[in-house]
Design a protein around this motif. Structure first.
Motif, PDB file in Angstrom:
ATOM      1  N   ALA A 178      -0.446   2.000  -6.646  1.00  0.00           N
ATOM      2  CA  ALA A 178      -0.732   3.414  -6.431  1.00  0.00           C
ATOM      3  C   ALA A 178       0.318   4.089  -5.556  1.00  0.00           C
ATOM      4  CB  ALA A 178      -2.112   3.582  -5.813  1.00  0.00           C
ATOM      5  N   LEU A 179       1.082   3.321  -4.788  1.00  0.00           N
ATOM      6  CA  LEU A 179       2.132   3.912  -3.964  1.00  0.00           C
ATOM      7  C   LEU A 179       3.252   4.491  -4.826  1.00  0.00           C
ATOM      8  CD1 LEU A 179       2.367   1.270  -1.090  1.00  0.00           C
ATOM      9  CD2 LEU A 179       1.229   3.498  -1.036  1.00  0.00           C
ATOM     10  N   GLY A 180       3.299   4.083  -6.086  1.00  0.00           N
ATOM     11  CA  GLY A 180       4.273   4.668  -7.000  1.00  0.00           C
ATOM     12  C   GLY A 180       4.019   6.128  -7.270  1.00  0.00           C
ATOM     13  N   ARG A 181       2.818   6.606  -6.948  1.00  0.00           N
ATOM     14  CA  ARG A 181       2.485   8.023  -7.143  1.00  0.00           C
ATOM     15  C   ARG A 181       2.962   8.900  -5.991  1.00  0.00           C
ATOM     16  NH1 ARG A 181      -3.591   8.112  -9.888  1.00  0.00           N
ATOM     17  NH2 ARG A 181      -3.300   6.315 -11.283  1.00  0.00           N
ATOM     18  N   VAL A 182       3.469   8.273  -4.908  1.00  0.00           N
ATOM     19  CA  VAL A 182       4.013   9.039  -3.774  1.00  0.00           C
ATOM     20  C   VAL A 182       5.425   8.536  -3.490  1.00  0.00           C
ATOM     21  CG1 VAL A 182       1.837   9.725  -2.699  1.00  0.00           C
ATOM     22  CG2 VAL A 182       2.756   7.455  -2.217  1.00  0.00           C
ATOM     23  N   PRO A 183       6.340   8.686  -4.453  1.00  0.00           N
ATOM     24  CA  PRO A 183       7.694   8.129  -4.303  1.00  0.00           C
ATOM     25  C   PRO A 183       8.446   8.746  -3.131  1.00  0.00           C
ATOM     26  CG  PRO A 183       7.600   9.671  -6.141  1.00  0.00           C
ATOM     27  CD  PRO A 183       6.175   9.454  -5.698  1.00  0.00           C
ATOM     28  N   GLY A 184       9.218   7.877  -2.464  1.00  0.00           N
ATOM     29  CA  GLY A 184      10.065   8.332  -1.374  1.00  0.00           C
ATOM     30  C   GLY A 184       9.374   8.510  -0.041  1.00  0.00           C
ATOM     31  N   LYS A 185       8.056   8.298   0.000  1.00  0.00           N
ATOM     32  CA  LYS A 185       7.325   8.513   1.255  1.00  0.00           C
ATOM     33  C   LYS A 185       7.550   7.376   2.248  1.00  0.00           C
ATOM     34  CE  LYS A 185       3.542  10.709   0.811  1.00  0.00           C
ATOM     35  NZ  LYS A 185       3.923  12.005   1.432  1.00  0.00           N
ATOM     36  N   PHE A 186       7.726   6.150   1.729  1.00  0.00           N
ATOM     37  CA  PHE A 186       7.886   4.990   2.599  1.00  0.00           C
ATOM     38  C   PHE A 186       9.218   4.292   2.305  1.00  0.00           C
ATOM     39  CE2 PHE A 186       3.319   5.637   1.991  1.00  0.00           C
ATOM     40  CZ  PHE A 186       2.922   5.791   3.309  1.00  0.00           C
ATOM     41  N   VAL A 187       9.886   3.878   3.377  1.00  0.00           N
ATOM     42  CA  VAL A 187      11.185   3.209   3.212  1.00  0.00           C
ATOM     43  C   VAL A 187      11.031   1.709   3.007  1.00  0.00           C
ATOM     44  CG1 VAL A 187      12.368   4.961   4.576  1.00  0.00           C
ATOM     45  CG2 VAL A 187      11.496   2.906   5.725  1.00  0.00           C
ATOM     46  N   GLY A 188       9.861   1.178   3.263  1.00  0.00           N
ATOM     47  CA  GLY A 188       9.631  -0.249   3.083  1.00  0.00           C
ATOM     48  C   GLY A 188       8.306  -0.676   3.663  1.00  0.00           C
ATOM     49  N   GLY A 189       8.091  -1.991   3.679  1.00  0.00           N
ATOM     50  CA  GLY A 189       6.838  -2.518   4.204  1.00  0.00           C
ATOM     51  C   GLY A 189       6.929  -3.997   4.489  1.00  0.00           C
ATOM     52  N   LEU A 190       6.069  -4.463   5.346  1.00  0.00           N
ATOM     53  CA  LEU A 190       5.946  -5.898   5.638  1.00  0.00           C
ATOM     54  C   LEU A 190       4.690  -6.403   4.936  1.00  0.00           C
ATOM     55  CD1 LEU A 190       6.967  -8.400   7.224  1.00  0.00           C
ATOM     56  CD2 LEU A 190       5.410  -7.725   9.071  1.00  0.00           C
ATOM     57  N   HIS A 191       4.874  -7.322   4.005  1.00  0.00           N
ATOM     58  CA  HIS A 191       3.743  -7.834   3.240  1.00  0.00           C
ATOM     59  C   HIS A 191       3.276  -9.160   3.829  1.00  0.00           C
ATOM     60  CE1 HIS A 191       1.913  -9.444  -0.730  1.00  0.00           C
ATOM     61  NE2 HIS A 191       1.057  -8.668  -0.117  1.00  0.00           N
ATOM     62  N   LEU A 192       1.978  -9.239   4.102  1.00  0.00           N
ATOM     63  CA  LEU A 192       1.331 -10.442   4.624  1.00  0.00           C
ATOM     64  C   LEU A 192       0.338 -10.900   3.561  1.00  0.00           C
ATOM     65  CD1 LEU A 192       0.875  -8.797   8.071  1.00  0.00           C
ATOM     66  CD2 LEU A 192       2.319 -10.790   7.698  1.00  0.00           C
ATOM     67  N   PRO A 193       0.771 -11.730   2.603  1.00  0.00           N
ATOM     68  CA  PRO A 193      -0.034 -12.020   1.406  1.00  0.00           C
ATOM     69  C   PRO A 193      -1.304 -12.802   1.657  1.00  0.00           C
ATOM     70  CG  PRO A 193       1.919 -13.409   1.469  1.00  0.00           C
ATOM     71  CD  PRO A 193       2.076 -12.411   2.562  1.00  0.00           C
ATOM     72  N   ASP A 194      -1.429 -13.448   2.816  1.00  0.00           N
ATOM     73  CA  ASP A 194      -2.605 -14.274   3.087  1.00  0.00           C
ATOM     74  C   ASP A 194      -3.705 -13.532   3.846  1.00  0.00           C
ATOM     75  OD1 ASP A 194      -1.364 -16.415   1.821  1.00  0.00           O
ATOM     76  OD2 ASP A 194      -0.396 -17.074   3.681  1.00  0.00           O
ATOM     77  N   ASP A 195      -3.470 -12.260   4.172  1.00  0.00           N
ATOM     78  CA  ASP A 195      -4.507 -11.480   4.845  1.00  0.00           C
ATOM     79  C   ASP A 195      -5.573 -11.053   3.840  1.00  0.00           C
ATOM     80  OD1 ASP A 195      -3.107 -11.868   7.123  1.00  0.00           O
ATOM     81  OD2 ASP A 195      -2.752  -9.764   7.572  1.00  0.00           O
ATOM     82  N   GLN A 196      -6.714 -10.564   4.353  1.00  0.00           N
ATOM     83  CA  GLN A 196      -7.874 -10.335   3.510  1.00  0.00           C
ATOM     84  C   GLN A 196      -8.525  -8.986   3.800  1.00  0.00           C
ATOM     85  OE1 GLN A 196     -10.518 -13.751   3.970  1.00  0.00           O
ATOM     86  NE2 GLN A 196      -8.797 -15.180   3.924  1.00  0.00           N
ATOM     87  N   THR A 197      -9.487  -8.641   2.961  1.00  0.00           N
ATOM     88  CA  THR A 197     -10.198  -7.368   3.056  1.00  0.00           C
ATOM     89  C   THR A 197     -11.682  -7.593   2.771  1.00  0.00           C
ATOM     90  OG1 THR A 197      -8.267  -6.116   2.344  1.00  0.00           O
ATOM     91  CG2 THR A 197     -10.375  -5.051   2.054  1.00  0.00           C
ATOM     92  N   GLY A 198     -12.533  -6.782   3.370  1.00  0.00           N
ATOM     93  CA  GLY A 198     -13.962  -6.866   3.078  1.00  0.00           C
ATOM     94  C   GLY A 198     -14.762  -5.973   4.005  1.00  0.00           C
ATOM     95  N   ASP A 199     -16.054  -5.942   3.763  1.00  0.00           N
ATOM     96  CA  ASP A 199     -16.981  -5.129   4.555  1.00  0.00           C
ATOM     97  C   ASP A 199     -17.569  -6.007   5.666  1.00  0.00           C
ATOM     98  OD1 ASP A 199     -19.167  -3.701   5.580  1.00  0.00           O
ATOM     99  OD2 ASP A 199     -19.532  -2.690   3.678  1.00  0.00           O
TER     100      ASP A 199
END
Length: 419
Positions: A178-199
């Motif tokens: 979805a970040l492809g819908r806001v091109p140029g807004k961010f110069v990069g990112g640090l990806h932490l693939p083992d982190d998680q999400t939940g309620d």
């Protein structure tokens, strides 16, 4: 051993789980009618092991002054004639040196990495689900200076064996399309693939049910905890609205309120409430919504994906124990989610919430024994209560049982503040 746990947030319930699992008779006491109704209720939704970093960092005192004049600043201070706030700020700023930051960062990552293994094992053993996703966290940078600054954190991640990768502005869209819908807004990112999400609320509720049904844990709700009664160097009982409660050991997991309970025992906990806010936004376009968690580094706002909701959490406000919902803070986190994922959710229908994060000056929780033989602490986790909860609780259970701890406990108990 009969153990009384004071507090039924995510830290209290995970403590109950590990202690009951090791054969102890556990009772959890809380003033609320059910678990996770305070700080654990509406948190940002990320279980961000690799993102564990101290708020006290080099340059923060200068930034704090600048943020005072910004509309959408990550930290806001409501000045009060309150010694506790002044003391906390002085202690926090004292931890903003590069040397202290490195020490505190290592301690936090040590607990967080242990917690990663613990929550994965817990999920496999209990089978509980909580709208969880194991797809990582992406820290987003709007400025090149942020990319340069994160290099120091990456060295600590490497030393601790944390999986991570620095991505450019095009690569971040492979992680979060979805970040492809806001091109140029961010110069990069640090990806932490083992982190998680939940309620976190669902996690805590369902773990409490498991503890009650499978491990025999007793929960006593709607009980006001008033004070601890001591005798001969140990706690004799807890005075409550339903009379005295006794046990062989007592564990304080009361978050921002922990310091009040132990003050009469001559234990000074440098915990101060840092107010946070969140929005829970219904998803309207799956392709325009996050798939896991992103953290906007500029505004310190986390945006996490649940099944059909987006949780947006952020801002830090020093305002004592005031739980008023401030529309200016809503405006900030609303602005960020609309800016990053403009088509993902209906912000107009969002639930607005606030809670108190129990922050220590060094951002590291307080886990372990006290000078009173049967009184233990598991508190002060700040913004990372859920992230560190399982690792902290498992470590506490080891220490209480006299077992060799799974990780090095040095620097984690209250004695580090003795000076």
């Amino acid at each position: 051993m009969k153990v009384l746990i004071l507090g039924s947030g995510v830290v209290g319930v995970t403590s109950a789980y590990y202690l009951a699992r090791q054969g102890h008779e556990v009772t959890v006491v809380d003033r609320q009618p059910s678990p996770a109704l305070e700080t654990s209720y509406g948190n940002a939704g990320q279980v961000s092991f690799g993102f564990s970093s101290p708020w006290a960092a080099p340059g923060i005192p200068q930034k704090a002054v600048k943020w005072m004049f910004q509309e959408h600043a990550p930290l806001k201070i409501q000045p009060k004639m309150e010694p506790a706030m002044a003391r906390f700020m002085m202690q926090m700023f004292a931890n903003c040196s590069a040397e202290r930051y490195a020490v505190n960062k290592e301690r936090m990552v040590r607990i967080a990495e242990h917690s990663r293994a613990c929550i994965n094992a817990l999920r496999a053993e209990t089978g509980i689900r909580y709208e969880d996703r194991q797809r990582g966290l992406l820290q987003l940078f709007r400025h090149d200076s942020q990319v340069e600054a994160v290099v120091k954190d990456m060295r600590v991640l490497e030393q601790c064996g944390v999986n991570h990768k620095l991505l450019n502005g095009e690569e971040i869209t492979k992680v979060e399309p979805a970040l492809g819908r806001v091109p140029g807004k961010f110069v990069g990112g640090l990806h932490l693939p083992d982190d998680q999400t939940g309620d976190c609320y669902l996690f805590t509720h369902r773990l409490a049910d498991y503890c009650r049904e499978r491990l025999g844990v007793t929960f006593r709700f709607n009980v006001e905890i008033q004070r601890l009664k001591r005798s001969a160097g140990k706690v004799e009982s807890v005075l409550t609205s339903e009379g005295e409660l006794t046990a062989d050991a007592y564990v304080v997991c009361l978050g921002s309120y922990s310091s009040f309970l132990v003050k009469d025992l001559d234990i000074r906990l440098p915990i101060y409430p840092v107010k946070g806010y969140s929005l829970t936004v219904p998803v309207v376009d799956d392709g325009g919504a996050p798939q896991s968690t992103v953290m906007d580094e500029t505004y310190k706002v986390a945006i996490s994906r649940f099944d059909d909701r987006i949780r947006v959490g952020g801002t830090a406000e020093l305002a004592s124990y005031n739980l008023a919902l401030r529309e200016k803070r809503r405006a900030t986190i609303s602005m960020v989610v609309r800016d990053v994922f403009p088509e993902g959710g209906d912000v107009a229908k969002a639930e607005f919430w606030t809670g108190l994060r129990p922050m220590t000056p060094d951002s590291t929780p307080i886990i372990g024994a006290t000078r009173h033989a049967n009184l233990w602490l598991n508190t002060g986790h700040g913004t990372l209560g859920w992230t560190m909860s399982c690792g902290s609780a498992q470590l506490l259970a080891d220490l209480m049982d006299g077992r060799p701890p799974a990780i090095d406990p040095r620097g984690l108990d209250v004695s580090r503040y003795a000076a």
